[in-house]
Design a protein around this motif. Structure first.
Motif, PDB file in Angstrom:
ATOM      1  N   LYS A  94       0.829  -1.196   0.000  1.00 20.17           N
ATOM      2  CA  LYS A  94       0.000   0.000   0.000  1.00 20.17           C
ATOM      3  C   LYS A  94       0.865   1.248   0.000  1.00 20.17           C
ATOM      4  CE  LYS A  94      -4.101   1.842   2.338  1.00 20.17           C
ATOM      5  NZ  LYS A  94      -5.083   1.605   3.440  1.00 20.17           N
ATOM      6  N   GLU A  95       2.020   1.165   0.679  1.00 21.56           N
ATOM      7  CA  GLU A  95       2.940   2.309   0.734  1.00 21.56           C
ATOM      8  C   GLU A  95       3.504   2.613  -0.646  1.00 21.56           C
ATOM      9  OE1 GLU A  95       1.952   0.889   4.457  1.00 21.56           O
ATOM     10  OE2 GLU A  95       2.966  -0.286   2.875  1.00 21.56           O
ATOM     11  N   ASN A  96       3.867   1.552  -1.397  1.00 23.86           N
ATOM     12  CA  ASN A  96       4.387   1.760  -2.750  1.00 23.86           C
ATOM     13  C   ASN A  96       3.337   2.347  -3.683  1.00 23.86           C
ATOM     14  OD1 ASN A  96       6.902   0.857  -2.059  1.00 23.86           O
ATOM     15  ND2 ASN A  96       6.684  -1.176  -2.995  1.00 23.86           N
ATOM     16  N   PHE A  97       2.048   2.100  -3.379  1.00 22.09           N
ATOM     17  CA  PHE A  97       0.977   2.649  -4.206  1.00 22.09           C
ATOM     18  C   PHE A  97       0.966   4.173  -4.135  1.00 22.09           C
ATOM     19  CE2 PHE A  97      -1.475  -0.596  -6.233  1.00 22.09           C
ATOM     20  CZ  PHE A  97      -2.419   0.072  -6.982  1.00 22.09           C
ATOM     21  N   GLN A  98       1.511   4.726  -3.052  1.00 24.88           N
ATOM     22  CA  GLN A  98       1.583   6.178  -2.943  1.00 24.88           C
ATOM     23  C   GLN A  98       2.489   6.773  -4.008  1.00 24.88           C
ATOM     24  OE1 GLN A  98      -0.453   7.991  -1.007  1.00 24.88           O
ATOM     25  NE2 GLN A  98      -1.336   5.978  -0.547  1.00 24.88           N
ATOM     26  N   LEU A  99       3.459   5.974  -4.477  1.00 26.24           N
ATOM     27  CA  LEU A  99       4.304   6.426  -5.589  1.00 26.24           C
ATOM     28  C   LEU A  99       3.469   6.645  -6.845  1.00 26.24           C
ATOM     29  CD1 LEU A  99       7.444   4.095  -5.227  1.00 26.24           C
ATOM     30  CD2 LEU A  99       7.360   6.574  -4.829  1.00 26.24           C
ATOM     31  N   LEU A 100       2.490   5.758  -7.054  1.00 25.44           N
ATOM     32  CA  LEU A 100       1.629   5.891  -8.229  1.00 25.44           C
ATOM     33  C   LEU A 100       0.758   7.140  -8.122  1.00 25.44           C
ATOM     34  CD1 LEU A 100       0.453   2.194  -8.800  1.00 25.44           C
ATOM     35  CD2 LEU A 100       2.635   3.284  -9.334  1.00 25.44           C
ATOM     36  N   HIS A 101       0.294   7.427  -6.894  1.00 23.39           N
ATOM     37  CA  HIS A 101      -0.494   8.643  -6.684  1.00 23.39           C
ATOM     38  C   HIS A 101       0.352   9.883  -6.948  1.00 23.39           C
ATOM     39  CE1 HIS A 101      -4.345   7.175  -5.060  1.00 23.39           C
ATOM     40  NE2 HIS A 101      -3.643   6.151  -4.595  1.00 23.39           N
ATOM     41  N   GLU A 102       1.624   9.823  -6.551  1.00 24.24           N
ATOM     42  CA  GLU A 102       2.508  10.969  -6.778  1.00 24.24           C
ATOM     43  C   GLU A 102       2.782  11.161  -8.268  1.00 24.24           C
ATOM     44  OE1 GLU A 102       6.906  12.649  -5.365  1.00 24.24           O
ATOM     45  OE2 GLU A 102       6.019  10.886  -4.383  1.00 24.24           O
ATOM     46  N   LEU A 103       2.974  10.047  -8.991  1.00 23.65           N
ATOM     47  CA  LEU A 103       3.181  10.125 -10.441  1.00 23.65           C
ATOM     48  C   LEU A 103       1.918  10.637 -11.122  1.00 23.65           C
ATOM     49  CD1 LEU A 103       4.802   9.607 -13.011  1.00 23.65           C
ATOM     50  CD2 LEU A 103       4.049   7.209 -12.928  1.00 23.65           C
ATOM     51  N   ALA A 104       0.771  10.157 -10.687  1.00 23.53           N
ATOM     52  CA  ALA A 104      -0.498  10.599 -11.273  1.00 23.53           C
ATOM     53  C   ALA A 104      -0.720  12.084 -11.044  1.00 23.53           C
ATOM     54  CB  ALA A 104      -1.650   9.789 -10.687  1.00 23.53           C
ATOM     55  N   GLU A 105      -0.395  12.560  -9.860  1.00 20.07           N
ATOM     56  CA  GLU A 105      -0.551  13.988  -9.557  1.00 20.07           C
ATOM     57  C   GLU A 105       0.366  14.827 -10.436  1.00 20.07           C
ATOM     58  OE1 GLU A 105      -0.248  17.043  -5.728  1.00 20.07           O
ATOM     59  OE2 GLU A 105      -0.007  14.878  -5.448  1.00 20.07           O
ATOM     60  N   THR A 106       1.568  14.325 -10.693  1.00 16.58           N
ATOM     61  CA  THR A 106       2.522  15.029 -11.552  1.00 16.58           C
ATOM     62  C   THR A 106       2.022  15.116 -12.985  1.00 16.58           C
ATOM     63  OG1 THR A 106       4.344  14.209 -10.180  1.00 16.58           O
ATOM     64  CG2 THR A 106       4.916  15.074 -12.354  1.00 16.58           C
ATOM     65  N   LEU A 107       1.358  14.043 -13.454  1.00 16.10           N
ATOM     66  CA  LEU A 107       0.899  13.975 -14.846  1.00 16.10           C
ATOM     67  C   LEU A 107      -0.513  14.509 -15.038  1.00 16.10           C
ATOM     68  CD1 LEU A 107       2.141  10.363 -15.725  1.00 16.10           C
ATOM     69  CD2 LEU A 107       3.209  12.516 -16.388  1.00 16.10           C
ATOM     70  N   GLY A 108      -1.214  14.811 -13.949  1.00 18.74           N
ATOM     71  CA  GLY A 108      -2.619  15.174 -14.056  1.00 18.74           C
ATOM     72  C   GLY A 108      -3.458  13.970 -14.416  1.00 18.74           C
ATOM     73  N   ALA A 109      -3.113  12.830 -13.828  1.00 22.15           N
ATOM     74  CA  ALA A 109      -3.750  11.563 -14.168  1.00 22.15           C
ATOM     75  C   ALA A 109      -4.607  11.054 -13.016  1.00 22.15           C
ATOM     76  CB  ALA A 109      -2.679  10.530 -14.524  1.00 22.15           C
ATOM     77  N   GLU A 110      -5.219   9.894 -13.227  1.00 26.20           N
ATOM     78  CA  GLU A 110      -5.989   9.204 -12.201  1.00 26.20           C
ATOM     79  C   GLU A 110      -5.317   7.867 -11.935  1.00 26.20           C
ATOM     80  OE1 GLU A 110      -7.792   9.099  -9.442  1.00 26.20           O
ATOM     81  OE2 GLU A 110      -9.387  10.223 -10.444  1.00 26.20           O
ATOM     82  N   VAL A 111      -5.460   7.355 -10.720  1.00 26.07           N
ATOM     83  CA  VAL A 111      -4.848   6.086 -10.335  1.00 26.07           C
ATOM     84  C   VAL A 111      -5.864   4.959 -10.465  1.00 26.07           C
ATOM     85  CG1 VAL A 111      -3.775   4.773  -8.458  1.00 26.07           C
ATOM     86  CG2 VAL A 111      -3.202   7.187  -8.777  1.00 26.07           C
ATOM     87  N   GLY A 112      -5.448   3.873 -11.140  1.00 27.12           N
ATOM     88  CA  GLY A 112      -6.266   2.684 -11.266  1.00 27.12           C
ATOM     89  C   GLY A 112      -5.547   1.498 -10.657  1.00 27.12           C
ATOM     90  N   ALA A 113      -6.193   0.342 -10.690  1.00 24.43           N
ATOM     91  CA  ALA A 113      -5.594  -0.843 -10.080  1.00 24.43           C
ATOM     92  C   ALA A 113      -6.160  -2.103 -10.713  1.00 24.43           C
ATOM     93  CB  ALA A 113      -5.859  -0.860  -8.574  1.00 24.43           C
ATOM     94  N   SER A 114      -5.398  -3.189 -10.596  1.00 29.58           N
ATOM     95  CA  SER A 114      -5.894  -4.500 -10.988  1.00 29.58           C
ATOM     96  C   SER A 114      -6.660  -5.108  -9.825  1.00 29.58           C
ATOM     97  CB  SER A 114      -4.729  -5.419 -11.377  1.00 29.58           C
ATOM     98  OG  SER A 114      -3.964  -5.745 -10.220  1.00 29.58           O
ATOM     99  N   ARG A 115      -7.385  -6.171 -10.101  1.00 30.78           N
ATOM    100  CA  ARG A 115      -8.152  -6.822  -9.036  1.00 30.78           C
ATOM    101  C   ARG A 115      -7.227  -7.375  -7.951  1.00 30.78           C
ATOM    102  NH1 ARG A 115     -12.905 -11.443  -9.590  1.00 30.78           N
ATOM    103  NH2 ARG A 115     -13.127 -11.826  -7.357  1.00 30.78           N
ATOM    104  N   ALA A 116      -6.056  -7.892  -8.363  1.00 32.99           N
ATOM    105  CA  ALA A 116      -5.123  -8.461  -7.392  1.00 32.99           C
ATOM    106  C   ALA A 116      -4.661  -7.402  -6.395  1.00 32.99           C
ATOM    107  CB  ALA A 116      -3.927  -9.074  -8.112  1.00 32.99           C
ATOM    108  N   ALA A 117      -4.432  -6.175  -6.890  1.00 30.84           N
ATOM    109  CA  ALA A 117      -4.004  -5.088  -6.006  1.00 30.84           C
ATOM    110  C   ALA A 117      -5.118  -4.682  -5.051  1.00 30.84           C
ATOM    111  CB  ALA A 117      -3.546  -3.891  -6.838  1.00 30.84           C
ATOM    112  N   VAL A 118      -6.346  -4.667  -5.556  1.00 28.75           N
ATOM    113  CA  VAL A 118      -7.497  -4.322  -4.710  1.00 28.75           C
ATOM    114  C   VAL A 118      -7.714  -5.402  -3.650  1.00 28.75           C
ATOM    115  CG1 VAL A 118      -9.994  -3.970  -4.682  1.00 28.75           C
ATOM    116  CG2 VAL A 118      -8.614  -2.927  -6.486  1.00 28.75           C
ATOM    117  N   ASP A 119      -7.649  -6.669  -4.068  1.00 24.76           N
ATOM    118  CA  ASP A 119      -7.843  -7.777  -3.129  1.00 24.76           C
ATOM    119  C   ASP A 119      -6.763  -7.793  -2.055  1.00 24.76           C
ATOM    120  OD1 ASP A 119     -10.082  -8.559  -4.505  1.00 24.76           O
ATOM    121  OD2 ASP A 119      -9.121 -10.221  -5.567  1.00 24.76           O
ATOM    122  N   ALA A 120      -5.573  -7.320  -2.406  1.00 24.62           N
ATOM    123  CA  ALA A 120      -4.472  -7.290  -1.445  1.00 24.62           C
ATOM    124  C   ALA A 120      -4.586  -6.111  -0.484  1.00 24.62           C
ATOM    125  CB  ALA A 120      -3.136  -7.232  -2.178  1.00 24.62           C
ATOM    126  N   GLY A 121      -5.552  -5.213  -0.741  1.00 24.20           N
ATOM    127  CA  GLY A 121      -5.761  -4.074   0.139  1.00 24.20           C
ATOM    128  C   GLY A 121      -4.876  -2.885  -0.160  1.00 24.20           C
TER     129      GLY A 121
END
Length: 341
Positions: free
Chosen positions: A234-261
């Motif tokens: 979950k902590e590493n997912f914050q990197l994706l949020h930071e990249l998305a914020e830089t690009l003006g993007a939205e964060v998505g996920a696969s089912r495996a990532a969601v199931d893992a919390g």
């Protein structure tokens, strides 16, 4: 009235036709032309005055309007009663519905009563011929209802040779929404609800509805940074949020990532999540199972970041970066921050 046409059930909210219904009209127009039949639509409820203006450009030849302020889509019994009795009268060959909370409730009620069967969550619809392998009997111009099956391990083509209507539901975003002809005009047939539903069916009354709109808008984002189980935490997912914020993007996920919390279900992309078509899709630590690919394969540009060079998603990616997400993403963030205006 014409028989054996293709009909689309229109979902409507405050006078506006839902996107999933317009997507089905776009596909329905193609299928109806292939069959040489009319494209029809049916809408129930109140505030229906300008529905024809919204749907005729999508190629609708006939619009059935059943206007009654008691016909809320959230009161299933009267809604399904109208459709069941109407379909018995007009005998459509094919009926398409959105795989929404409304369609998933309404579709099975109608198909069960008509003994027609229904295929849920289709990812593709085509017209074709079928030969029964047991009897050798040939069937012409059937609706091929295509969807992943057995946990997404195969793509099944389902046909309904005998029963009518052939019914299928499709999730929002799976089909493209495209205007057929802005000047196209069809026929409006106004029907009296009393001819299709009895007063006894109105045993439930909707007093008020409160809906909290989602703050996550994956479907309409032009850039998506998506993470899979390979992101690691979950902590590493914050990197994706930071990249998305830089690009003006939205964060998505696969089912495996969601199931893992790692993140919330509202961000899930794929067969059991949202279907997206962004201009840029950055897949981080996503292996690329068929369930996920079904929800993002129409992205204009796909970039895969994965430490496995043989990951299935690399076969559909336009660019592949081989490496660990926690090493690659911070470099991307640093680069984009440095070079963005």
């Amino acid at each position: 009235m014409d028989k054996n046409n293709l009909i689309v059930y229109l979902e409507i909210e405050d006078g506006k036709v839902a996107d999933v219904s317009l997507e089905l009209l776009t596909k329905g127009r193609v299928l109806a032309s292939r069959l040489g039949v009319k494209l029809e639509a049916v809408v129930l409820g109140d505030k229906l005055d300008n529905v024809e203006e919204q749907v005729f450009p999508y190629g609708v030849d006939t619009l059935y309007k059943v206007q009654d302020n008691r016909l809320s889509p959230y009161t299933s019994n009267p809604h399904s009663a109208v459709l069941i009795n109407l379909f018995k009268e007009i005998k459509p060959q094919i009926c398409l519905m959105g795989a929404t909370c409304i369609g998933r409730d309404l579709g099975p009620r109608v198909s069960s009563c008509l003994h027609s069967g229904l295929t849920a969550d289709c990812t593709a619809l085509e017209i074709g011929d079928h030969t029964d392998p047991k009897t050798g009997k040939e069937y012409k111009d059937l609706l091929f209802q295509i969807r992943p099956a057995f946990g997404g391990n195969i793509v099944a083509t389902i046909v309904n040779p005998e029963c009518r209507p052939q019914m299928a539901t499709v999730r929002e975003g799976v089909m493209k929404k495209e205007v057929f002809d802005p000047a196209h005009k069809g026929e409006v047939i106004n029907l009296d609800a009393k001819n299709y539903v009895s007063d006894e069916d109105f045993v439930v009354e909707i007093l008020d509805r409160h809906i909290e709109k989602s703050k996550i808008n994956i479907k309409n984002s032009p850039i998506i940074v998506a993470g899979g189980y390979g992101v690691g935490s979950k902590e590493n997912f914050q990197l994706l949020h930071e990249l998305a914020e830089t690009l003006g993007a939205e964060v998505g996920a696969s089912r495996a990532a969601v199931d893992a919390g790692f993140t919330e279900h509202a961000r899930q992309i794929g067969q059991t999540g949202v279907t997206v078509r962004p201009k840029l899709y950055i897949a981080c630590g996503i292996s690329g199972q068929i369930q996920h690919i079904a929800g993002m394969q129409d992205s204009s540009i796909i970039i895969s970041i994965n430490n496995d060079p043989n990951a299935p998603i690399n076969t559909i990616a336009d660019y592949v970066i081989t490496g660990n997400v926690e090493d690659v993403v911070p470099k991307l963030i640093k680069y984009y921050k440095k070079n963005s205006k």
